[in-house]
Design a protein around this motif. Structure first.
Motif, mmCIF file in Angstrom:
data_model
loop_
_atom_site.group_PDB
_atom_site.id
_atom_site.type_symbol
_atom_site.label_atom_id
_atom_site.label_comp_id
_atom_site.label_asym_id
_atom_site.label_seq_id
_atom_site.Cartn_x
_atom_site.Cartn_y
_atom_site.Cartn_z
ATOM 1 N N LEU A 270 0.819 -1.221 0.000
ATOM 2 C CA LEU A 270 0.000 0.000 0.000
ATOM 3 C C LEU A 270 0.852 1.270 0.000
ATOM 4 N N GLU A 271 2.046 1.200 0.616
ATOM 5 C CA GLU A 271 2.904 2.390 0.545
ATOM 6 C C GLU A 271 3.317 2.641 -0.906
ATOM 7 N N ALA A 272 3.578 1.572 -1.633
ATOM 8 C CA ALA A 272 3.930 1.730 -3.052
ATOM 9 C C ALA A 272 2.748 2.289 -3.831
ATOM 10 N N ILE A 273 1.556 1.794 -3.484
ATOM 11 C CA ILE A 273 0.351 2.276 -4.172
ATOM 12 C C ILE A 273 0.173 3.781 -3.931
ATOM 13 N N VAL A 274 0.307 4.186 -2.661
ATOM 14 C CA VAL A 274 0.037 5.606 -2.352
ATOM 15 C C VAL A 274 1.113 6.507 -2.958
ATOM 16 N N ARG A 275 2.338 5.983 -3.053
ATOM 17 C CA ARG A 275 3.376 6.803 -3.709
ATOM 18 C C ARG A 275 3.100 6.913 -5.204
ATOM 19 N N GLY A 276 2.503 5.878 -5.763
ATOM 20 C CA GLY A 276 2.084 5.957 -7.156
ATOM 21 C C GLY A 276 0.972 6.972 -7.346
ATOM 22 N N TYR A 277 0.023 6.951 -6.417
ATOM 23 C CA TYR A 277 -1.067 7.936 -6.480
ATOM 24 C C TYR A 277 -0.493 9.350 -6.394
ATOM 25 N N ARG A 278 0.510 9.524 -5.530
ATOM 26 C CA ARG A 278 1.114 10.846 -5.330
ATOM 27 C C ARG A 278 1.688 11.386 -6.638
ATOM 28 N N SER A 279 2.269 10.499 -7.426
ATOM 29 C CA SER A 279 2.880 10.972 -8.676
ATOM 30 C C SER A 279 1.823 11.423 -9.680
ATOM 31 N N GLY A 280 0.568 11.096 -9.413
ATOM 32 C CA GLY A 280 -0.513 11.525 -10.299
ATOM 33 C C GLY A 280 -1.105 12.873 -9.935
ATOM 34 N N LEU A 281 -0.609 13.490 -8.863
ATOM 35 C CA LEU A 281 -1.137 14.804 -8.472
ATOM 36 C C LEU A 281 -0.759 15.841 -9.535
ATOM 37 N N LEU A 282 -1.598 16.850 -9.698
ATOM 38 C CA LEU A 282 -1.377 17.870 -10.725
ATOM 39 C C LEU A 282 -0.156 18.719 -10.386
ATOM 40 N N THR A 283 0.573 19.086 -11.445
ATOM 41 C CA THR A 283 1.783 19.896 -11.258
ATOM 42 C C THR A 283 1.483 21.361 -11.556
ATOM 43 N N GLN B 115 -17.006 32.541 -13.287
ATOM 44 C CA GLN B 115 -17.418 33.909 -12.961
ATOM 45 C C GLN B 115 -16.652 34.946 -13.777
ATOM 46 N N ASN B 116 -15.826 34.465 -14.716
ATOM 47 C CA ASN B 116 -15.044 35.369 -15.558
ATOM 48 C C ASN B 116 -14.152 36.285 -14.701
ATOM 49 N N GLN B 117 -13.494 35.665 -13.728
ATOM 50 C CA GLN B 117 -12.605 36.418 -12.826
ATOM 51 C C GLN B 117 -11.211 35.780 -12.845
ATOM 52 N N LYS B 118 -10.695 35.567 -14.047
ATOM 53 C CA LYS B 118 -9.432 34.843 -14.149
ATOM 54 C C LYS B 118 -8.262 35.581 -13.524
ATOM 55 N N SER B 119 -8.398 36.882 -13.365
ATOM 56 C CA SER B 119 -7.299 37.633 -12.750
ATOM 57 C C SER B 119 -7.130 37.272 -11.275
ATOM 58 N N ARG B 120 -8.156 36.696 -10.676
ATOM 59 C CA ARG B 120 -8.109 36.366 -9.251
ATOM 60 C C ARG B 120 -7.785 34.889 -9.010
ATOM 61 N N VAL B 121 -7.450 34.181 -10.085
ATOM 62 C CA VAL B 121 -7.323 32.733 -9.934
ATOM 63 C C VAL B 121 -6.155 32.362 -9.028
ATOM 64 N N HIS B 122 -5.114 33.185 -8.993
ATOM 65 C CA HIS B 122 -3.956 32.836 -8.168
ATOM 66 C C HIS B 122 -4.126 33.260 -6.715
ATOM 67 N N ASP B 123 -5.278 33.808 -6.364
ATOM 68 C CA ASP B 123 -5.521 34.208 -4.969
ATOM 69 C C ASP B 123 -5.566 33.009 -4.036
ATOM 70 N N SER B 124 -6.066 31.878 -4.555
ATOM 71 C CA SER B 124 -6.283 30.744 -3.652
ATOM 72 C C SER B 124 -5.716 29.417 -4.144
ATOM 73 N N VAL B 125 -5.042 29.422 -5.300
ATOM 74 C CA VAL B 125 -4.470 28.153 -5.774
ATOM 75 C C VAL B 125 -3.152 27.915 -5.045
ATOM 76 N N VAL B 126 -3.022 26.729 -4.461
ATOM 77 C CA VAL B 126 -1.787 26.367 -3.753
ATOM 78 C C VAL B 126 -1.108 25.269 -4.551
ATOM 79 N N PHE B 127 0.047 25.576 -5.097
ATOM 80 C CA PHE B 127 0.761 24.572 -5.881
ATOM 81 C C PHE B 127 1.339 23.500 -4.968
ATOM 82 N N ILE B 128 1.214 22.250 -5.413
ATOM 83 C CA ILE B 128 1.716 21.150 -4.593
ATOM 84 C C ILE B 128 3.130 20.791 -5.035
ATOM 85 N N PHE B 129 3.351 20.759 -6.344
ATOM 86 C CA PHE B 129 4.707 20.493 -6.845
ATOM 87 C C PHE B 129 5.147 21.655 -7.721
#
Lengths: 351, 217
Positions: A16-29, A337-351
């Protein structure tokens, strides 16, 4: 004792640790998020997500899409992954995985009870519940009039039963009681989870202690800020703080008497791990505090993957996935909502 | 034009009357154009306030979680509207719209249905304060009693009512949700201003149209 997990962990937890590490590699960059942030419509977002691991869940969704549909389907993927891990897990990992979902269970209980108080249809409420927090008798929550009945009729047979001892009263349920019930349950759950991890020992105890202590401290700050200007007394506020964490007990004493954001900042800046978080905010501002806390949390969760042979990777993956879903929800809302200028207000990059 | 008027009637006031008439017509046209301009400004202001409100609501949802902010939590129990609209029609052609925020059940103009209210004392105080109605925050200062203590009481009452409206999402809500509430409240005030401005605009248009018709006739 620390260090000997390498000898035995893989017997039961290796797969399962291998499985979860595989899942981790599928997270969005970050590159994926940059593409998503440039989308003009929700259909564009769907098209981009179809090329990721969310593809099978979104490709058959008809247009026009809604932001809630995107979030539901992404959550479905998380649920499928969790169920796969849970059905393969043995003790104590299976109990550990179940603990991860108790927070959602508490949210679902409060949703059903609040919705029933507002005379909403139970079926409609069940559709809004988080799938990770479902249990068999959840629909029966609608018949309870007070907390005693809630416990006796439904929750006594659920994993939340031990957490109810501190909030059983015969008072009728109202908005304030429900709020106190929510926070009291969550406090008891966090403390129980913390004790469970301590019993597991080793790297699991060390890493999970740090992650759960951060969660407890963040909750204390949010409760303090959200209760400013409300009828919640200082004593009641203090009762909602968890009995562990960096802020326990002296930070809690000071947070309990805070009347505005600047006083909260003054308390938190005395603790070095939280100074960088509050340094990003200007005085009186609380808008970016959530993002700052999420960024700090993501940093700590990613560090959990640097070590092997412990269960904290499962907790870290689930939390990172939930952050990813929050990111997708925010990007979808900004595009809708056509507010693309505010999109980086709350996006937290993981990688 | 003025010389023509003097040639026709150099000594009596009819030339002056015609000039005055033309000035009045110009004034009506300017009033119409001003109203149109103000209406469009209010429209833009409403649009940006609503955009801000929706984004703040999305931010609050991001902060508190989707299970805490969703329409399944809207309260379907019977309760009086926190805000109602009064239409005062002294002039048939130009009705005036007034927003009644946090009104009393004793105020029959604003609430004609019976309702049980736990805070009768609170609302009796409101009804004795010269019917607490206002368009935007500036009128709060105009209508509220002069003493500082009473002003604070009014502000506290308003805060309580705002918190009560938000209580369907829980008692401990994020400041972002409160900001969204303020934005939508401002948008409502702007809508009423727009309604009054439109009423004024239509009235000014009628007058200009009438003048044009009488000039052609």
């Amino acid at each position: 004792m620390y260090g000997f997990e390498a000898l035995t962990f893989n017997i039961h937890g290796g797969y399962l640790e291998a499985i979860v590490r595989g899942y981790r590699s599928g997270l969005l960059t970050a590159a994926d998020y940059n593409n998503l942030c440039q989308c003009e419509t929700l259909d564009d977002i769907k098209m981009h997500l179809t090329a990721t691991e969310y593809g099978p869940y979104l490709q058959n969704e008809p247009s026009p899409l809604h932001t809630t549909t995107i979030v539901e389907k992404c959550t479905l993927k998380l649920v499928d992954e969790y169920k796969h891990m849970l059905c393969q897990a043995t003790e104590p990992l299976s109990t550990f995985l179940e603990y991860i979902t108790y927070g959602h269970m508490i949210d679902n209980v409060v949703l059903i009870v609040t919705g029933t108080l507002h005379e909403r249809d139970v079926q409609e409420l069940l559709e809004k519940c988080h799938p990770l927090g479902m249990f068999d008798s959840i629909a029966t929550l609608a018949v309870a009039q007070n907390m005693r009945e809630l416990y006796r009729l439904v929750l006594v047979d659920t994993p939340l039963a031990p957490y109810f001892s501190e909030c059983i009263t015969s008072e009728d349920l109202d908005d304030m009681n429900i709020e106190i019930m929510r926070n009291t349950l969550y406090k008891a759950y966090l403390e129980d989870f913390y004790q469970f991890c301590q019993k597991l020992g080793g790297a699991t105890a060390e890493i999970m202690s740090d992650l759960l202590a951060f969660e407890a401290d963040r909750r204390a700050v949010n409760i303090s800020i959200n209760s400013i200007g409300t009828e919640l007394t200082r004593d009641d506020r203090k009762k909602l703080y968890s009995n562990f964490g960096l802020l326990y007990p002296y930070g809690h004493e000071e947070l309990a008497v805070c009347e505005d954001m600047d006083q909260v900042r003054g308390v938190m800046e005395k603790y070095p791990p939280y100074q960088p978080i509050f340094a990003k905010l200007s005085y009186g501002e609380s808008q970016m505090l959530d993002k700052a806390f999420y960024e700090e949390e993501v940093k700590r969760l990613c560090l959990a993957f640097e070590q092997q042979f412990h269960y904290a990777v499962f907790f870290a993956y689930m939390r990172l996935k939930e952050q990813e879903i929050r990111n997708l929800m925010w990007v979808s809302e900004c595009v809708a909502q056509n507010q693309k200028s505010r999109v980086h207000d709350s996006v937290v990059f993981i990688f | 034009m003025e010389e023509e008027n003097r040639e026709l009637n150099p000594e009596n006031g009819s030339g002056f009357t015609k000039q005055h008439q033309e000035e009045e017509e110009d004034h009506k046209v300017v009033k119409f154009l001003d109203s149109a301009d103000s209406y469009l400004d209010l429209f833009d202001s409403l649009s940006s306030t609503l955009r801000q409100g929706w984004l703040e609501l999305a931010t609050a949802r991001q902060s508190m979680g989707a299970s805490r902010i969703n329409r399944a939590l809207f309260d379907l129990k019977y309760h009086n509207a926190a805000t109602s609209l009064q239409v005062i029609q002294d002039d048939v052609k130009q009705p005036n719209f007034t927003l009644c925020k946090w009104v009393s059940t004793n105020n029959q103009n604003c609430s004609t249905e019976e309702a049980k209210f736990d805070e009768d004392e609170l609302f009796e105080k409101n009804s004795t304060n010269a019917q607490l109605r206002y368009r935007g925050t500036s009128e709060i200062q105009e209508k509220s009693p002069e003493s500082i203590g009473s002003k604070l009481t009014v502000v506290d009452q308003i805060q309580k009512e705002r918190s009560k409206s938000l209580s369907m999402f829980g008692t401990l809500v994020s400041p972002k949700l409160r900001c969204a509430q303020i934005s939508f409240e401002t948008a409502l005030d702007t809508l009423i201003e727009m309604a009054n401005m439109r009423s004024s605009l239509l009235s000014a248009y009628d007058q200009v149209h009438k003048d044009m018709a009488s000039t052609k006739g």
